[in-house]
Design an enzyme around this catalytic site. Structure first.
Site, PDB file in Angstrom:
ATOM      1  N   ARG A   6       0.811  -1.189  -0.041  1.00 33.16           N
ATOM      2  CA  ARG A   6       0.124   0.019  -0.093  1.00 33.16           C
ATOM      3  C   ARG A   6       0.743   1.241   0.041  1.00 33.16           C
ATOM      4  O   ARG A   6       0.451   2.426  -0.626  1.00 33.16           O
ATOM      5  CB  ARG A   6      -0.888  -0.027   1.045  1.00 33.16           C
ATOM      6  CG  ARG A   6      -2.087  -0.996   0.952  1.00 33.16           C
ATOM      7  CD  ARG A   6      -2.932  -0.982   2.067  1.00 33.16           C
ATOM      8  NE  ARG A   6      -4.252  -1.803   1.594  1.00 33.16           N
ATOM      9  CZ  ARG A   6      -5.072  -1.982   2.553  1.00 33.16           C
ATOM     10  NH1 ARG A   6      -5.120  -1.693   3.746  1.00 33.16           N
ATOM     11  NH2 ARG A   6      -6.450  -2.888   2.381  1.00 33.16           N
ATOM     12  N   LYS A  66     -18.554 -13.996   3.200  1.00 30.87           N
ATOM     13  CA  LYS A  66     -19.857 -13.611   3.755  1.00 30.87           C
ATOM     14  C   LYS A  66     -20.877 -13.110   2.483  1.00 30.87           C
ATOM     15  O   LYS A  66     -20.501 -12.397   1.664  1.00 30.87           O
ATOM     16  CB  LYS A  66     -19.770 -12.663   4.549  1.00 30.87           C
ATOM     17  CG  LYS A  66     -19.072 -12.949   6.171  1.00 30.87           C
ATOM     18  CD  LYS A  66     -19.352 -11.857   7.006  1.00 30.87           C
ATOM     19  CE  LYS A  66     -20.638 -12.062   7.649  1.00 30.87           C
ATOM     20  NZ  LYS A  66     -20.647 -10.818   8.539  1.00 30.87           N
ATOM     21  N   GLY A  82      -9.010  -8.518  -0.205  1.00 31.39           N
ATOM     22  CA  GLY A  82      -7.754  -8.843   0.518  1.00 31.39           C
ATOM     23  C   GLY A  82      -7.452 -10.250   0.637  1.00 31.39           C
ATOM     24  O   GLY A  82      -6.387 -10.481   0.169  1.00 31.39           O
ATOM     25  N   GLY A 140     -13.332  -3.241   0.124  1.00 23.20           N
ATOM     26  CA  GLY A 140     -14.674  -2.746   0.242  1.00 23.20           C
ATOM     27  C   GLY A 140     -14.891  -1.741  -0.890  1.00 23.20           C
ATOM     28  O   GLY A 140     -16.036  -1.828  -1.333  1.00 23.20           O
TER      29      GLY A 140
HETATM   30  P1  ADP Z   1     -11.952 -11.299  -0.137  1.00 22.98           P
HETATM   31  O1  ADP Z   1     -11.094 -10.845   0.910  1.00 22.98           O
HETATM   32  O2  ADP Z   1     -11.124 -11.721  -1.176  1.00 22.98           O
HETATM   33  O3  ADP Z   1     -13.230 -10.412  -0.587  1.00 22.98           O
HETATM   34  P2  ADP Z   1     -13.603 -12.713   1.761  1.00 22.98           P
HETATM   35  O4  ADP Z   1     -13.224 -12.062   2.817  1.00 22.98           O
HETATM   36  O5  ADP Z   1     -15.199 -12.650   1.212  1.00 22.98           O
HETATM   37  O6  ADP Z   1     -12.627 -12.572   0.352  1.00 22.98           O
HETATM   38  O7  ADP Z   1     -13.518 -14.372   1.962  1.00 22.98           O
HETATM   39  C1  ADP Z   1     -12.103 -15.159   2.190  1.00 22.98           C
HETATM   40  C2  ADP Z   1     -12.334 -16.208   3.219  1.00 22.98           C
HETATM   41  O8  ADP Z   1     -13.257 -17.160   2.816  1.00 22.98           O
HETATM   42  C3  ADP Z   1     -11.019 -16.803   3.188  1.00 22.98           C
HETATM   43  O9  ADP Z   1     -10.461 -16.654   4.603  1.00 22.98           O
HETATM   44  C4  ADP Z   1     -11.500 -18.328   2.870  1.00 22.98           C
HETATM   45  O10 ADP Z   1     -10.693 -19.325   3.579  1.00 22.98           O
HETATM   46  C5  ADP Z   1     -12.971 -18.311   3.328  1.00 22.98           C
HETATM   47  N1  ADP Z   1     -13.814 -19.209   2.380  1.00 22.98           N
HETATM   48  C6  ADP Z   1     -13.686 -19.589   1.228  1.00 22.98           C
HETATM   49  N2  ADP Z   1     -14.591 -20.843   1.004  1.00 22.98           N
HETATM   50  C7  ADP Z   1     -14.947 -21.255   2.170  1.00 22.98           C
HETATM   51  C8  ADP Z   1     -15.428 -22.180   2.614  1.00 22.98           C
HETATM   52  N3  ADP Z   1     -16.195 -23.232   1.707  1.00 22.98           N
HETATM   53  N4  ADP Z   1     -15.767 -22.511   3.834  1.00 22.98           N
HETATM   54  C9  ADP Z   1     -15.116 -21.719   4.937  1.00 22.98           C
HETATM   55  N5  ADP Z   1     -14.477 -20.593   4.438  1.00 22.98           N
HETATM   56  C10 ADP Z   1     -14.363 -20.438   3.062  1.00 22.98           C
HETATM   57 MG    MG Z   2     -11.586 -10.711   3.161  1.00 23.76          MG
END
Ligand code: ADP
Ligand code: MG
Length: 413
Positions: free
Chosen positions: A49, A210, A366, A390
């Protein structure tokens, strides 16, 4: 993207890159950056960053400006938290920039104002963590006015923060001519291109944990995307909504209705939503977990205590084919619990498919970016890797971003 609450995608924003040299010459620039770097034991774990802000800082220095830098770090919630001071950041920035930087221990007050008043071209001040002040997140006018005092113009370069109407992001723009920095401009142009050029077939791959942070993005893409690939924990909520018992999997039971609505709306918009047909399940989350592959379409059921932790080989194949045939791919959210080897294949394979796609490929989030680094992908092969999780999601949702929409006002410098 028709509601007045959406970000405008035209060119009416004021940009640092479009200012003439003689206008910038010798001026005092107040810049908001996102130096919210991950720290462990007072050490910076990842300085990307800080590196992302260098082009704008160097550009200002080249134009003989003096610079006052604003950033937050972590969530001190309006109080001074010693571990969240910007001292380590100042040190690292000084090394990267190869220039002296004066780090101050506050953002406002007489001492700070005096320093700002007496700035000479080439001087760089880094003020303290803006979130040590309650006034920052509450966007208090008097605080914003003090931040702006003695400065000539404001540069917005904190893409990771533009979805927040905070004093150092939005408030200050009411007191100074304000413009996009080079990083925000790059992010804006890349994300905008998805909606403006709409190169088809357009695929959205969405995974992660989520559903509520992703639902708006899925909805906004129903009229634009040809295919939406749903993976990760997110998919479990859809399986549950369709009546499949996901046992101990991560699932949001209260989102079943929304999931069904999305599937129905997709039909009306002629957007194909693809859910995983097969997946990797296990009873434990560890590096040597015993796994098995289940096929939902073949009516194979999960056992008590099992969790869905990755997509299966058939799904990898189907999703990879869609990705390979796309002109535009947007990826947010890992396909599984990729932090553990037994559940990393899906994320690795789909990431590879995106890396190998020579067309417009955009990645953000992230954890998704962590995955890209962990699996050693060539980052130059992606068209754009967003610095704002976000903020990118809200942009893709079509929401108005307070830190960008204020840059449309035509205050001349
Ligand atoms: P990003 O930061 O890329 O937007 P998120 O924060 O929404 O992604 O989600 C990332 C997390 O989701 C990771 O820690 C990953 O391990 C978890 N994850 C992905 N698939 C599953 C699953 N089937 N069960 C539990 N956790 C999961
Ligand atoms: Mg995340």
């Amino acid at each position: 993207m028709s509601s007045t609450n959406t970000i405008a995608l035209d060119d009416a924003y004021v940009r640092l890159s479009k200012q003439s040299v003689d206008v910038l010459e010798g001026k005092k620039a107040l810049i908001r950056v996102d130096f919210n770097v991950p720290m462990t034991d007072g050490k910076i774990v990842d300085d990307s960053r800080i590196k992302a802000a260098l082009p704008t800082l160097e550009y200002l220095l080249k134009n003989n400006c003096s610079i006052v830098i604003l950033s937050h770090l972590g969530r001190p919630k309006g109080k001074v938290v010693e571990e969240l001071r910007l001292n380590a950041v100042a040190q690292r920035l000084q090394e990267l920039l190869g220039r002296d930087i004066e780090k101050l221990d506050a953002c406002i007050g007489d001492e700070i104002q005096n320093k700002k008043k007496n700035l000479q071209p080439g001087d760089i001040l880094l003020l303290e963590n803006t979130r040590f002040y309650y006034e920052e997140t509450h966007n208090i006018v008097s605080f914003a006015r003090e931040l702006a005092q003695h400065m000539d113009f404001f540069v917005q370069d904190a893409f990771g923060c533009v979805h927040r109407a905070h004093a150092s992001v939005e408030g200050v723009t009411h007191f100074l001519p304000s413009m996009m920095g080079l990083l925000v401009e790059k992010e804006f142009e890349a994300l905008k291109s998805v909606f403006v050029t709409k190169k088809k077939p357009l695929t959205l791959l969405i995974g992660g944990a989520k559903i509520d942070t992703k639902i708006g993005v899925i909805r906004n893409f129903l009229p634009i995307a040809d295919t939406i690939l749903i993976a990760g924990g997110l998919a479990n909520t859809f399986f549950n909504a369709k009546g499949y018992d996901v046992k101990e999997s991560l699932v949001e039971l209260d989102k079943a209705k929304i999931a069904l609505e999305i599937l129905q709306d997709a039909g009306e918009e002629a957007c194909q939503i693809m859910l995983p047909r097969d997946f990797v399940v296990s009873k434990e989350i560890s590096e040597n977990a015993k796994t098995r592959i289940l096929n939902r379409k073949a009516n194979e059921e999960m056992e008590d205590g099992e969790k869905i932790l990755d997509i299966g080989p058939d799904t990898i194949k189907r999703f990879s084919e869609v990705i390979a045939n796309s002109q535009t791919v947007i990826w947010n959210g890992p396909a599984g619990l990729f932090e553990y080897t037994p559940f990393s294949e899906g994320t690795k394979a789909l990431g590879k498919a995106i890396e190998e796609n020579p067309n417009l490929t955009i990645v953000g989030g992230g954890d998704s970016i962590d995955a890209i680094h962990r699996f050693g992908f060539d980052t130059t092969k992606f068209s754009h890797i967003s610095t704002g999780g976000g903020a990118m999601l809200e942009f893709l949702e079509g929401k108005m971003l307070p830190g960008i929409s204020v840059l449309k006002k035509h205050k001349t410098l």
